[in-house]
Design a protein around this motif. Structure first.
Motif, PDB file in Angstrom:
ATOM      1  N   UNK A  98      11.772   9.111 -38.854  1.00  0.00           N
ATOM      2  CA  UNK A  98      10.685   8.857 -39.817  1.00  0.00           C
ATOM      3  C   UNK A  98       9.354   9.389 -39.277  1.00  0.00           C
ATOM      4  N   UNK A  99       9.084   9.179 -37.986  1.00  0.00           N
ATOM      5  CA  UNK A  99       7.849   9.698 -37.399  1.00  0.00           C
ATOM      6  C   UNK A  99       7.834  11.226 -37.381  1.00  0.00           C
ATOM      7  N   UNK A 100       8.983  11.840 -37.119  1.00  0.00           N
ATOM      8  CA  UNK A 100       9.055  13.300 -37.117  1.00  0.00           C
ATOM      9  C   UNK A 100       8.815  13.869 -38.518  1.00  0.00           C
ATOM     10  N   UNK A 101       9.391  13.234 -39.539  1.00  0.00           N
ATOM     11  CA  UNK A 101       9.178  13.738 -40.906  1.00  0.00           C
ATOM     12  C   UNK A 101       7.720  13.525 -41.325  1.00  0.00           C
ATOM     13  N   UNK A 102       7.125  12.424 -40.890  1.00  0.00           N
ATOM     14  CA  UNK A 102       5.710  12.184 -41.197  1.00  0.00           C
ATOM     15  C   UNK A 102       4.838  13.216 -40.483  1.00  0.00           C
ATOM     16  N   UNK A 103       5.195  13.544 -39.248  1.00  0.00           N
ATOM     17  CA  UNK A 103       4.440  14.536 -38.475  1.00  0.00           C
ATOM     18  C   UNK A 103       4.532  15.912 -39.133  1.00  0.00           C
ATOM     19  N   UNK A 104       5.720  16.291 -39.588  1.00  0.00           N
ATOM     20  CA  UNK A 104       5.904  17.589 -40.251  1.00  0.00           C
ATOM     21  C   UNK A 104       5.130  17.625 -41.555  1.00  0.00           C
ATOM     22  N   UNK A 105       5.150  16.529 -42.299  1.00  0.00           N
ATOM     23  CA  UNK A 105       4.426  16.488 -43.570  1.00  0.00           C
ATOM     24  C   UNK A 105       2.918  16.593 -43.345  1.00  0.00           C
ATOM     25  N   UNK A 106       2.425  15.945 -42.302  1.00  0.00           N
ATOM     26  CA  UNK A 106       0.987  16.011 -42.049  1.00  0.00           C
ATOM     27  C   UNK A 106       0.576  17.398 -41.563  1.00  0.00           C
ATOM     28  N   UNK A 107       1.430  18.074 -40.804  1.00  0.00           N
ATOM     29  CA  UNK A 107       1.120  19.420 -40.332  1.00  0.00           C
ATOM     30  C   UNK A 107       1.130  20.435 -41.476  1.00  0.00           C
ATOM     31  N   UNK A 108       2.054  20.279 -42.414  1.00  0.00           N
ATOM     32  CA  UNK A 108       2.091  21.219 -43.544  1.00  0.00           C
ATOM     33  C   UNK A 108       0.930  20.979 -44.490  1.00  0.00           C
ATOM     34  N   UNK A 109       0.461  19.759 -44.581  1.00  0.00           N
ATOM     35  CA  UNK A 109      -0.688  19.495 -45.456  1.00  0.00           C
ATOM     36  C   UNK A 109      -1.972  20.063 -44.865  1.00  0.00           C
ATOM     37  N   UNK A 110      -2.022  20.194 -43.539  1.00  0.00           N
ATOM     38  CA  UNK A 110      -3.189  20.776 -42.896  1.00  0.00           C
ATOM     39  C   UNK A 110      -3.175  22.303 -42.976  1.00  0.00           C
ATOM     40  N   UNK A 111      -2.038  22.864 -43.353  1.00  0.00           N
ATOM     41  CA  UNK A 111      -1.955  24.299 -43.508  1.00  0.00           C
ATOM     42  C   UNK A 111      -1.444  25.022 -42.284  1.00  0.00           C
ATOM     43  N   UNK A 112      -1.075  24.333 -41.249  1.00  0.00           N
ATOM     44  CA  UNK A 112      -0.518  25.011 -40.086  1.00  0.00           C
ATOM     45  C   UNK A 112       0.968  25.197 -40.298  1.00  0.00           C
ATOM     46  N   UNK A 113       1.458  26.335 -39.928  1.00  0.00           N
ATOM     47  CA  UNK A 113       2.897  26.572 -40.082  1.00  0.00           C
ATOM     48  C   UNK A 113       3.575  26.340 -38.747  1.00  0.00           C
ATOM     49  N   UNK A 114       4.629  25.563 -38.799  1.00  0.00           N
ATOM     50  CA  UNK A 114       5.383  25.253 -37.587  1.00  0.00           C
ATOM     51  C   UNK A 114       6.829  25.649 -37.861  1.00  0.00           C
TER      52      UNK A 114
END
Length: 139
Positions: free
Chosen positions: A28-44
């Motif tokens: 759950x923390x990993x999916x939240x982290x990925x969602x927050x990174x994509x909303x900031x516009x950084x591509x991972x």
């Protein structure tokens, strides 16, 4: 099962539940982290990560403890050959089939040869016919 095997199994189940909860929280923390990174516009590109080693080790140890508790609480194995098992019943009787609680196990049926030992012998029809003929003559 004895209280020691029951408590070992319960402890293992608690550890396994904790490991499952930790794995769920990590995902759950990993999916939240990925969602927050994509909303900031950084591509991972490599967002998929594996479970931490402590959760994996806890899961393996919990499974081992559960297996240990279940195996320690099982009854003794019975012989595979029926004649060996029947001989054990005749030699030991009920004392050989006590479970860990001191009670006789429910699959104990007593002497398996009881039916063979108590059956009537062969019937002699000729002898019975002769006795019947003599009885009729005497009547």
């Amino acid at each position: 099962m004895t209280w020691l095997s029951k408590s070992t199994t319960a402890f293992g189940l608690i550890l396994l539940a904790h490991a499952c909860y930790s794995a769920h929280e990590h995902s759950a923390l990993q999916s939240h982290r990925v969602a927050s990174l994509t909303s900031l516009g950084t591509s991972q590109s490599g967002t998929a990560t594996s479970l931490p080693i402590d959760i994996t080790i806890e899961t393996i140890i919990a499974t081992f403890i559960i297996c240990l508790g279940l195996v320690s609480g099982t009854s003794r194995l019975r012989p595979i050959q029926w004649r060996v098992w029947a001989g054990q019943i005749e030699r030991e009787g009920e004392a050989g089939f006590l479970n860990s609680s001191g009670e006789v196990e429910k699959d104990y049926v007593g002497n398996p040869f009881r039916l063979l030992e108590s059956r009537p012998g062969f019937v002699d029809i000729r002898k019975q016919r002769k006795e019947f003929a003599e009885w009729v003559k005497n009547q």
